[in-house]
Design an enzyme around this catalytic site. Structure first.
Site, mmCIF file in Angstrom:
data_model
loop_
_atom_site.group_PDB
_atom_site.id
_atom_site.type_symbol
_atom_site.label_atom_id
_atom_site.label_comp_id
_atom_site.label_asym_id
_atom_site.label_seq_id
_atom_site.Cartn_x
_atom_site.Cartn_y
_atom_site.Cartn_z
ATOM 1 N N SER A 8 0.841 -1.200 0.000
ATOM 2 C CA SER A 8 0.000 0.000 0.000
ATOM 3 C C SER A 8 0.873 1.246 0.000
ATOM 4 O O SER A 8 1.676 1.458 0.912
ATOM 5 C CB SER A 8 -0.909 0.015 1.226
ATOM 6 N N HIS A 31 -0.631 -0.923 -4.542
ATOM 7 C CA HIS A 31 -1.982 -0.738 -3.999
ATOM 8 C C HIS A 31 -2.164 0.742 -3.657
ATOM 9 O O HIS A 31 -1.407 1.304 -2.866
ATOM 10 C CB HIS A 31 -2.126 -1.616 -2.746
ATOM 11 N N ASP A 33 -4.719 3.592 -2.212
ATOM 12 C CA ASP A 33 -5.914 3.757 -1.385
ATOM 13 C C ASP A 33 -6.571 5.104 -1.637
ATOM 14 O O ASP A 33 -6.053 6.143 -1.233
ATOM 15 C CB ASP A 33 -5.531 3.625 0.091
ATOM 16 N N MET A 35 -9.472 7.549 -0.786
ATOM 17 C CA MET A 35 -10.441 7.821 0.292
ATOM 18 C C MET A 35 -11.027 9.207 0.090
ATOM 19 O O MET A 35 -10.302 10.150 -0.220
ATOM 20 C CB MET A 35 -9.753 7.754 1.655
ATOM 21 N N HIS A 64 -7.807 0.783 -4.754
ATOM 22 C CA HIS A 64 -8.789 0.410 -3.719
ATOM 23 C C HIS A 64 -9.623 1.647 -3.411
ATOM 24 O O HIS A 64 -9.142 2.567 -2.754
ATOM 25 C CB HIS A 64 -8.033 -0.096 -2.472
ATOM 26 N N MET A 66 -12.172 3.552 -1.554
ATOM 27 C CA MET A 66 -12.993 3.690 -0.344
ATOM 28 C C MET A 66 -13.768 4.988 -0.482
ATOM 29 O O MET A 66 -13.489 5.989 0.177
ATOM 30 C CB MET A 66 -12.079 3.674 0.892
ATOM 31 N N MET A 135 -11.362 -6.924 4.009
ATOM 32 C CA MET A 135 -10.666 -5.973 4.883
ATOM 33 C C MET A 135 -10.423 -6.620 6.243
ATOM 34 O O MET A 135 -11.338 -7.193 6.839
ATOM 35 C CB MET A 135 -11.497 -4.704 5.086
ATOM 36 N N GLY A 140 -9.813 3.072 6.321
ATOM 37 C CA GLY A 140 -9.666 4.497 6.608
ATOM 38 C C GLY A 140 -8.248 4.929 6.928
ATOM 39 O O GLY A 140 -7.853 6.039 6.606
ATOM 40 N N PHE A 141 -7.483 4.033 7.534
ATOM 41 C CA PHE A 141 -6.149 4.429 7.971
ATOM 42 C C PHE A 141 -5.177 3.262 7.881
ATOM 43 O O PHE A 141 -5.578 2.113 8.083
ATOM 44 C CB PHE A 141 -6.186 4.929 9.421
ATOM 45 N N GLY A 142 -3.918 3.575 7.612
ATOM 46 C CA GLY A 142 -2.872 2.571 7.686
ATOM 47 C C GLY A 142 -2.442 2.385 9.135
ATOM 48 O O GLY A 142 -2.819 3.167 10.023
ATOM 49 N N GLY A 143 -1.672 1.346 9.364
ATOM 50 C CA GLY A 143 -1.062 1.149 10.674
ATOM 51 C C GLY A 143 -1.992 0.663 11.771
ATOM 52 O O GLY A 143 -1.655 0.761 12.954
ATOM 53 N N ASP A 173 -6.351 -6.981 3.386
ATOM 54 C CA ASP A 173 -5.825 -5.613 3.508
ATOM 55 C C ASP A 173 -6.087 -5.107 4.918
ATOM 56 O O ASP A 173 -7.237 -5.026 5.348
ATOM 57 C CB ASP A 173 -6.538 -4.724 2.475
ATOM 58 N N GLY A 175 -3.252 -4.367 8.477
ATOM 59 C CA GLY A 175 -2.499 -5.024 9.540
ATOM 60 C C GLY A 175 -1.744 -6.269 9.106
ATOM 61 O O GLY A 175 -1.374 -7.090 9.942
ATOM 62 N N GLY A 195 1.048 -2.089 4.076
ATOM 63 C CA GLY A 195 1.496 -0.704 3.980
ATOM 64 C C GLY A 195 2.599 -0.411 4.976
ATOM 65 O O GLY A 195 3.784 -0.335 4.617
#
Ligand code: DX5
Ligand code: ZN
Length: 228
Positions: A8, A31, A33, A35, A64, A66, A135, A140-143, A173, A175, A195
């Protein structure tokens, strides 16, 4: 089809996307993202950035989306250079028509499911799809932390995909890391977004290879799982 690693770019340096993509030349896809601050509470990038990166990157783009109203926006991402376009089924008004439009534009059509969205109501859509994205965090967020509660759904999705036959990829996708990729592969995923694990590593390309090796070994150890 073997294991695919699709890092990502959300965790890459947005000021240097071309060189960041070059750092992971061993990745199968990039990838991206998208949003819109409506479907998810975050705003990232859209068609112009994908178009620009697709012109300079070696890898194909896995978009992707979103976003709200993917029926209106998703097909145009093919023209912008995305080779695979994932829409969220929760946001799609007419997912069959949308998948067909994406394919008609020459891109792979993919459907994403948030953690609380079941796969079973969408079984009949599988022939219209080239990939299903499960998912493993709330989008909404990485990490974010990997949600183990999604593993049974990966297993059920794998069973449905195998039942249908054809060549539908099963992507996870959220974690995904050296800690969690084996669980996903054992459950039946074959395409892995990562990511923060990739771009947080000292050597992102080496991390791509580590993930590929772990995912392949875990998938291989369950190679007989479809034999009844
Ligand atoms: C989250 C995005 C993911 C995200 C993954 O909504 O769809 O692609 O970038 O990031 P990590 O691998 O850090 O969870
Ligand atoms: Zn994503």
């Amino acid at each position: 089809m073997g294991i695919q690693i699709t890092p990502s770019m959300l965790s890459a340096d947005f000021a240097n996307l071309e060189s960041e993509a070059a750092r992971i030349s061993n990745a199968d896809w990039l990838h991206m993202d998208v949003m819109d601050n409506h479907f998810v509470p975050n705003l990232t990038l859209g068609m112009p950035v994908i178009e620009a990166l697709s012109k300079v990157a070696q890898q194909p783009i896995d978009a992707h989306l979103m976003i709200a109203d993917p029926d209106r926006w998703a097909p145009a991402y093919a023209e912008a250079g995305a080779g695979s376009i994932t829409f969220h089924v929760e946001a799609a008004a007419a997912p069959v028509r949308l998948a067909r439009e994406i394919r008609a534009q020459g891109a792979r059509a993919s459907m994403a499911l948030k953690p609380a969205t079941p796969i079973e109501p969408y079984e009949d859509l599988l022939p219209e799809l080239d990939m299903v994205l499960i998912m493993t965090v709330e989008p909404g967020f990485g990490g974010q932390k990997f949600l183990d509660l999604c593993l049974p759904k990966i297993r059920r999705a794998r069973a449905l995909v195998d039942k249908h036959g054809g060549d539908i990829w099963l992507q996870v996708d959220g974690g995904v890391s050296v800690e969690t990729i084996e669980r996903c592969a054992e459950a039946g995923a074959d395409t892995f977004v990562a990511g923060s694990a990739v771009f947080g590593a000292d050597d992102p390309a080496d991390m791509v290879e580590q993930l590929r090796a772990l995912g392949s070994a875990a998938a291989g150890s369950h190679a007989g799982r479809h034999v009844h």
